[in-house]
Write a protein that holds these residues in place. Structure first.
Motif, PDB file in Angstrom:
ATOM      1  N   PHE A  43     -45.823  44.678  34.061  1.00  0.00           N
ATOM      2  CA  PHE A  43     -45.475  44.736  32.646  1.00  0.00           C
ATOM      3  C   PHE A  43     -44.655  43.504  32.295  1.00  0.00           C
ATOM      4  N   LEU A  44     -44.994  42.875  31.179  1.00  0.00           N
ATOM      5  CA  LEU A  44     -44.275  41.704  30.679  1.00  0.00           C
ATOM      6  C   LEU A  44     -43.689  42.064  29.319  1.00  0.00           C
ATOM      7  N   LEU A  45     -42.378  42.011  29.213  1.00  0.00           N
ATOM      8  CA  LEU A  45     -41.702  42.300  27.945  1.00  0.00           C
ATOM      9  C   LEU A  45     -41.424  40.981  27.245  1.00  0.00           C
ATOM     10  N   LEU A  46     -42.044  40.808  26.093  1.00  0.00           N
ATOM     11  CA  LEU A  46     -41.811  39.632  25.260  1.00  0.00           C
ATOM     12  C   LEU A  46     -40.987  40.065  24.055  1.00  0.00           C
ATOM     13  N   SER A  47     -40.588  39.129  23.238  1.00  0.00           N
ATOM     14  CA  SER A  47     -39.710  39.461  22.116  1.00  0.00           C
ATOM     15  C   SER A  47     -40.367  40.366  21.090  1.00  0.00           C
ATOM     16  N   ASP A  48     -41.689  40.399  21.023  1.00  0.00           N
ATOM     17  CA  ASP A  48     -42.355  41.219  20.010  1.00  0.00           C
ATOM     18  C   ASP A  48     -43.463  42.106  20.550  1.00  0.00           C
ATOM     19  N   VAL A  49     -43.754  42.042  21.857  1.00  0.00           N
ATOM     20  CA  VAL A  49     -44.874  42.798  22.399  1.00  0.00           C
ATOM     21  C   VAL A  49     -44.630  43.120  23.877  1.00  0.00           C
ATOM     22  N   LEU A  50     -45.209  44.236  24.316  1.00  0.00           N
ATOM     23  CA  LEU A  50     -45.203  44.621  25.729  1.00  0.00           C
ATOM     24  C   LEU A  50     -46.629  44.479  26.239  1.00  0.00           C
ATOM     25  N   LEU A  51     -46.817  43.654  27.287  1.00  0.00           N
ATOM     26  CA  LEU A  51     -48.134  43.454  27.896  1.00  0.00           C
ATOM     27  C   LEU A  51     -48.169  44.184  29.220  1.00  0.00           C
ATOM     28  N   TYR A  52     -49.330  44.768  29.561  1.00  0.00           N
ATOM     29  CA  TYR A  52     -49.492  45.302  30.911  1.00  0.00           C
ATOM     30  C   TYR A  52     -50.739  44.700  31.533  1.00  0.00           C
ATOM     31  N   THR A  53     -50.560  44.224  32.772  1.00  0.00           N
ATOM     32  CA  THR A  53     -51.565  43.407  33.440  1.00  0.00           C
ATOM     33  C   THR A  53     -51.755  43.866  34.881  1.00  0.00           C
ATOM     34  N   HIS A  67     -54.568  44.221  30.580  1.00  0.00           N
ATOM     35  CA  HIS A  67     -55.236  45.492  30.302  1.00  0.00           C
ATOM     36  C   HIS A  67     -54.926  45.991  28.902  1.00  0.00           C
ATOM     37  N   GLY A  68     -53.782  45.607  28.373  1.00  0.00           N
ATOM     38  CA  GLY A  68     -53.438  46.041  27.029  1.00  0.00           C
ATOM     39  C   GLY A  68     -52.100  45.480  26.589  1.00  0.00           C
ATOM     40  N   HIS A  69     -51.820  45.691  25.343  1.00  0.00           N
ATOM     41  CA  HIS A  69     -50.539  45.268  24.780  1.00  0.00           C
ATOM     42  C   HIS A  69     -50.130  46.246  23.690  1.00  0.00           C
ATOM     43  N   MET A  70     -48.818  46.329  23.483  1.00  0.00           N
ATOM     44  CA  MET A  70     -48.265  47.208  22.451  1.00  0.00           C
ATOM     45  C   MET A  70     -47.164  46.458  21.721  1.00  0.00           C
ATOM     46  N   PRO A  71     -47.210  46.393  20.394  1.00  0.00           N
ATOM     47  CA  PRO A  71     -46.122  45.763  19.654  1.00  0.00           C
ATOM     48  C   PRO A  71     -44.835  46.576  19.810  1.00  0.00           C
ATOM     49  N   LEU A  72     -43.703  45.881  19.850  1.00  0.00           N
ATOM     50  CA  LEU A  72     -42.424  46.570  20.002  1.00  0.00           C
ATOM     51  C   LEU A  72     -42.000  47.285  18.721  1.00  0.00           C
ATOM     52  N   ALA A  73     -42.473  46.813  17.575  1.00  0.00           N
ATOM     53  CA  ALA A  73     -42.129  47.459  16.305  1.00  0.00           C
ATOM     54  C   ALA A  73     -42.667  48.883  16.316  1.00  0.00           C
ATOM     55  N   GLY A  74     -41.797  49.845  16.128  1.00  0.00           N
ATOM     56  CA  GLY A  74     -42.188  51.246  16.098  1.00  0.00           C
ATOM     57  C   GLY A  74     -42.348  51.889  17.460  1.00  0.00           C
ATOM     58  N   MET A  75     -42.068  51.153  18.541  1.00  0.00           N
ATOM     59  CA  MET A  75     -42.217  51.701  19.896  1.00  0.00           C
ATOM     60  C   MET A  75     -41.040  52.606  20.226  1.00  0.00           C
ATOM     61  N   SER A  76     -41.321  53.675  20.982  1.00  0.00           N
ATOM     62  CA  SER A  76     -40.250  54.555  21.452  1.00  0.00           C
ATOM     63  C   SER A  76     -40.533  54.974  22.886  1.00  0.00           C
ATOM     64  N   LEU A  77     -39.478  55.368  23.594  1.00  0.00           N
ATOM     65  CA  LEU A  77     -39.573  55.797  24.987  1.00  0.00           C
ATOM     66  C   LEU A  77     -39.038  57.201  25.116  1.00  0.00           C
ATOM     67  N   GLU A  78     -39.634  57.963  26.029  1.00  0.00           N
ATOM     68  CA  GLU A  78     -39.159  59.309  26.311  1.00  0.00           C
ATOM     69  C   GLU A  78     -39.149  59.510  27.818  1.00  0.00           C
ATOM     70  N   GLU A  79     -38.010  59.899  28.360  1.00  0.00           N
ATOM     71  CA  GLU A  79     -37.901  60.143  29.796  1.00  0.00           C
ATOM     72  C   GLU A  79     -38.673  61.409  30.155  1.00  0.00           C
ATOM     73  N   SER A  80     -39.423  61.338  31.256  1.00  0.00           N
ATOM     74  CA  SER A  80     -40.214  62.484  31.696  1.00  0.00           C
ATOM     75  C   SER A  80     -39.364  63.454  32.506  1.00  0.00           C
ATOM     76  N   ASP A  81     -39.754  64.705  32.476  1.00  0.00           N
ATOM     77  CA  ASP A  81     -39.106  65.720  33.295  1.00  0.00           C
ATOM     78  C   ASP A  81     -39.469  65.452  34.754  1.00  0.00           C
ATOM     79  N   PRO A  82     -38.492  65.273  35.649  1.00  0.00           N
ATOM     80  CA  PRO A  82     -38.814  64.969  37.050  1.00  0.00           C
ATOM     81  C   PRO A  82     -39.581  66.082  37.748  1.00  0.00           C
TER      82      PRO A  82
END
Length: 108
Positions: A43-53, A67-82
């Protein structure tokens, strides 16, 4: 030295061009959940996008397949239940998709 990441579609047409390192923030390996189970991705975190390769098959150069990219605008994270899924897992929401990923280690 400047780096450029170019993504192509199935017809070998350029889809996106990302210029590095001026927008580069951080990189790291995560296990991404897919239909075939967990697959290692860089995963590469850039100032405006997250790339996964992943590393591309190349005999002479270090190359990565985007393989894909996601803009950081509007992105959210949720921790998974272990207890459900992988340890150190979390879900990334954004750009009309959701990625379930897991890290090998927790880094503070």
């Amino acid at each position: 030295m400047n780096f450029v990441i170019i993504t192509y579609n199935h017809n070998n047409e350029i889809v996106h061009v990302f210029f590095l390192p001026q927008y580069f923030i951080r990189e790291g390996c995560l296990q991404k959940l897919s239909r075939r189970g967990y697959q290692q991705r860089l995963f590469l975190l850039l100032s405006d996008v997250l790339l996964y390769t992943s590393r591309a098959q190349s005999s002479s150069q270090l190359q990565f397949k985007v393989h894909g990219h996601m803009p950081l605008a509007g992105m959210s994270l949720e921790e998974s239940d272990p207890n459900v899924g992988a340890a150190n897992g979390f879900t990334i929401y954004g750009a009309n998709r959701c990625l379930i990923v897991a890290a090998k280690y927790v880094i503070s």
